[in-house]
Design a protein around this motif. Structure first.
Motif, PDB file in Angstrom:
ATOM      1  N   THR A 130       0.754   2.819   7.844  1.00  0.00           N
ATOM      2  CA  THR A 130       1.345   4.152   7.749  1.00  0.00           C
ATOM      3  C   THR A 130       0.626   5.060   8.735  1.00  0.00           C
ATOM      4  O   THR A 130      -0.567   4.883   9.017  1.00  0.00           O
ATOM      5  CB  THR A 130       1.232   4.741   6.333  1.00  0.00           C
ATOM      6  N   CYS A 190       6.062   2.131  -1.308  1.00  0.00           N
ATOM      7  CA  CYS A 190       5.727   1.164  -0.259  1.00  0.00           C
ATOM      8  C   CYS A 190       5.583  -0.236  -0.842  1.00  0.00           C
ATOM      9  O   CYS A 190       6.138  -1.210  -0.317  1.00  0.00           O
ATOM     10  CB  CYS A 190       4.436   1.605   0.430  1.00  0.00           C
ATOM     11  N   THR A 191       4.869  -0.351  -1.947  1.00  0.00           N
ATOM     12  CA  THR A 191       4.661  -1.646  -2.585  1.00  0.00           C
ATOM     13  C   THR A 191       5.974  -2.224  -3.098  1.00  0.00           C
ATOM     14  O   THR A 191       6.276  -3.403  -2.876  1.00  0.00           O
ATOM     15  CB  THR A 191       3.659  -1.501  -3.750  1.00  0.00           C
ATOM     16  N   ALA A 192       6.777  -1.392  -3.772  1.00  0.00           N
ATOM     17  CA  ALA A 192       8.054  -1.870  -4.325  1.00  0.00           C
ATOM     18  C   ALA A 192       9.012  -2.298  -3.220  1.00  0.00           C
ATOM     19  O   ALA A 192       9.823  -3.217  -3.410  1.00  0.00           O
ATOM     20  CB  ALA A 192       8.691  -0.782  -5.183  1.00  0.00           C
ATOM     21  N   ASP A 202       2.689   5.337  -2.055  1.00  0.00           N
ATOM     22  CA  ASP A 202       2.099   4.006  -2.062  1.00  0.00           C
ATOM     23  C   ASP A 202       2.863   3.082  -3.015  1.00  0.00           C
ATOM     24  O   ASP A 202       3.095   1.903  -2.701  1.00  0.00           O
ATOM     25  CB  ASP A 202       0.629   4.082  -2.473  1.00  0.00           C
ATOM     26  N   ALA A 203       3.291   3.615  -4.149  1.00  0.00           N
ATOM     27  CA  ALA A 203       4.062   2.808  -5.101  1.00  0.00           C
ATOM     28  C   ALA A 203       5.424   2.428  -4.530  1.00  0.00           C
ATOM     29  O   ALA A 203       5.908   1.310  -4.730  1.00  0.00           O
ATOM     30  CB  ALA A 203       4.226   3.568  -6.411  1.00  0.00           C
ATOM     31  N   GLU A 232      -0.059   8.667  -4.075  1.00  0.00           N
ATOM     32  CA  GLU A 232       0.109   7.549  -5.012  1.00  0.00           C
ATOM     33  C   GLU A 232       1.580   7.169  -5.162  1.00  0.00           C
ATOM     34  O   GLU A 232       1.910   5.978  -5.271  1.00  0.00           O
ATOM     35  CB  GLU A 232      -0.492   7.904  -6.365  1.00  0.00           C
ATOM     36  N   PHE A 264      10.552   2.591   4.050  1.00  0.00           N
ATOM     37  CA  PHE A 264       9.626   1.460   3.953  1.00  0.00           C
ATOM     38  C   PHE A 264      10.361   0.124   4.083  1.00  0.00           C
ATOM     39  O   PHE A 264       9.837  -0.819   4.691  1.00  0.00           O
ATOM     40  CB  PHE A 264       8.855   1.524   2.633  1.00  0.00           C
ATOM     41  N   VAL A 283       7.194   3.748 -12.072  1.00  0.00           N
ATOM     42  CA  VAL A 283       7.405   2.502 -11.322  1.00  0.00           C
ATOM     43  C   VAL A 283       8.773   1.893 -11.618  1.00  0.00           C
ATOM     44  O   VAL A 283       9.358   1.219 -10.767  1.00  0.00           O
ATOM     45  CB  VAL A 283       6.291   1.478 -11.612  1.00  0.00           C
ATOM     46  N   GLY A 311       8.154  -3.663  -0.423  1.00  0.00           N
ATOM     47  CA  GLY A 311       7.652  -4.823   0.289  1.00  0.00           C
ATOM     48  C   GLY A 311       7.217  -4.538   1.712  1.00  0.00           C
ATOM     49  O   GLY A 311       7.153  -5.449   2.540  1.00  0.00           O
ATOM     50  N   HIS A 312       6.886  -3.291   1.994  1.00  0.00           N
ATOM     51  CA  HIS A 312       6.461  -2.923   3.341  1.00  0.00           C
ATOM     52  C   HIS A 312       5.093  -3.523   3.633  1.00  0.00           C
ATOM     53  O   HIS A 312       4.173  -3.427   2.813  1.00  0.00           O
ATOM     54  CB  HIS A 312       6.401  -1.396   3.458  1.00  0.00           C
ATOM     55  N   THR A 313       4.936  -4.131   4.811  1.00  0.00           N
ATOM     56  CA  THR A 313       3.676  -4.778   5.169  1.00  0.00           C
ATOM     57  C   THR A 313       3.000  -4.146   6.376  1.00  0.00           C
ATOM     58  O   THR A 313       1.961  -4.628   6.821  1.00  0.00           O
ATOM     59  CB  THR A 313       3.906  -6.274   5.461  1.00  0.00           C
TER      60      THR A 313
END
Length: 322
Positions: free
Chosen positions: A233, A224-226, A221-222, A218, A168, A285, A228-230
């Motif tokens: 998928t 991906c968020t951590a 996705d977590a 999930e 990511f 997380v 910083g992927h924009t």
């Protein structure tokens, strides 16, 4: 003062266990071969466990705790034979790979195991761990058999969980290729939570030392968020990935954490006894944040033991037209 012997103590997990014992005020001795250092404050004895006299000096004294993580049954049996009478407590870090049933969700420590390896058998990880468990079990109520599944965290040498952080991060705003996630789960334990449990629990017998079950979608996705992927998928089908030579779970040209659809029990085992005997888990997380930071520090484009290279991933997406 508690006298602790770590058979290892210089590796990723065993070094953390040694460090936890030192932090708890124990006197720690590590038996290891190779050139890696033991944690500061631990005594280091160099020795090869294939050497029949490697335990001679260590067997001349008593130990409050012995910890072993070897995946070589002969090494474990040799240590038990040489030091078992000298140990007040023995912890063996085995693996949930000892289980032969990968389909039953929620299975506990009573689930069937693979037949233990016999001398002369071709090496097979689960069978070796099962045979090692049998050697340790001869110590009766003095022994804990910890069975972790996928161990993750900072410095993970397997690159399985960390692959997704790197994938990511390196993608930025570009798409990332995912395996099928519907109905798939993942179950991991932070290496530091495992080390804490080994040092603090008074449990004996087998314990599934593993985290809680989370839907794979999930977790990704977590990550991906951590990271910083924009970007988007792209989820490929199982048959298509297999046809393109993409491996499950681990290794080169793989998508880590992805398992065959029928392996519904592999990452959904019961950890009730772990919780009941003092096991604690940091929020996932937090582990993900540590892994993302670690992947940035170690280099997202480094050579890895698991996953796809960015070039392989792009080529696969091109085949999909994505």
């Amino acid at each position: 003062m508690t006298d602790v012997l770590i058979l290892g103590g210089t590796g990723w997990l065993s070094g953390r266990i040694a460090r936890r014992w030192l932090d708890a005020g124990a006197a720690v001795t590590c038996l290891a071969r190779g050139e890696r250092a033991a944690p500061d404050g631990a005594a280091l004895v160099r020795g090869d466990r294939d050497d029949p006299v490697v335990y001679a000096a260590l067997a001349a004294r008593d130990w409050d705790q012995v910890v072993d993580i070897s995946s070589q049954a002969a090494h474990v049996a040799g240590a038990v034979n040489a030091l078992g009478d000298r140990a007040a407590r023995w912890t063996y870090v085995s693996s949930m790979s000892v289980y032969s049933d990968d389909e039953t969700a929620g299975a506990d420590e009573s689930a069937p195991r693979h037949p233990p390896a016999q001398r002369g058998d071709e090496y097979e990880y689960g069978a070796q761990k099962a045979a090692a468990e049998d050697a340790v079990a001869t110590l009766g109520p003095r022994a804990l058999i910890a069975r972790p599944g996928l161990i993750v965290g900072e410095g993970d040498p397997s690159d399985r969980f960390g692959y997704w952080a790197a994938a990511f991060i390196r993608a930025g705003a570009e798409p990332v290729l995912l395996p099928p996630t519907d109905g798939r789960a993942t179950q991991v334990i932070d290496v530091d939570d495992l080390a804490d449990y080994v040092v603090t629990t008074s449990a004996t017998g087998p314990v599934n030392t593993i985290g809680d079950v989370h839907p794979l979608a999930e977790v990704l996705d977590a990550v991906c968020t951590a990271a910083g992927h924009t970007g988007d998928t792209v989820v490929a089908t199982e048959d298509w990935l297999v046809g393109q030579g993409v491996e499950y779970w681990m290794g080169e040209r793989s998508l880590p954490l992805w398992l065959p659809a029928e392996m519904t029990g592999f990452m959904t085992r019961s950890n009730a006894r772990f919780h009941a005997t003092g096991g604690s888990l940091r929020p996932l997380v937090e582990t993900i944040a540590d892994v993302v930071a670690d992947e940035r520090a170690r280099g997202i484009d480094r050579v890895r033991r698991a996953g796809l290279t960015r070039a392989e991933e792009r080529a696969l997406r091109a085949e999909l037209g994505r």
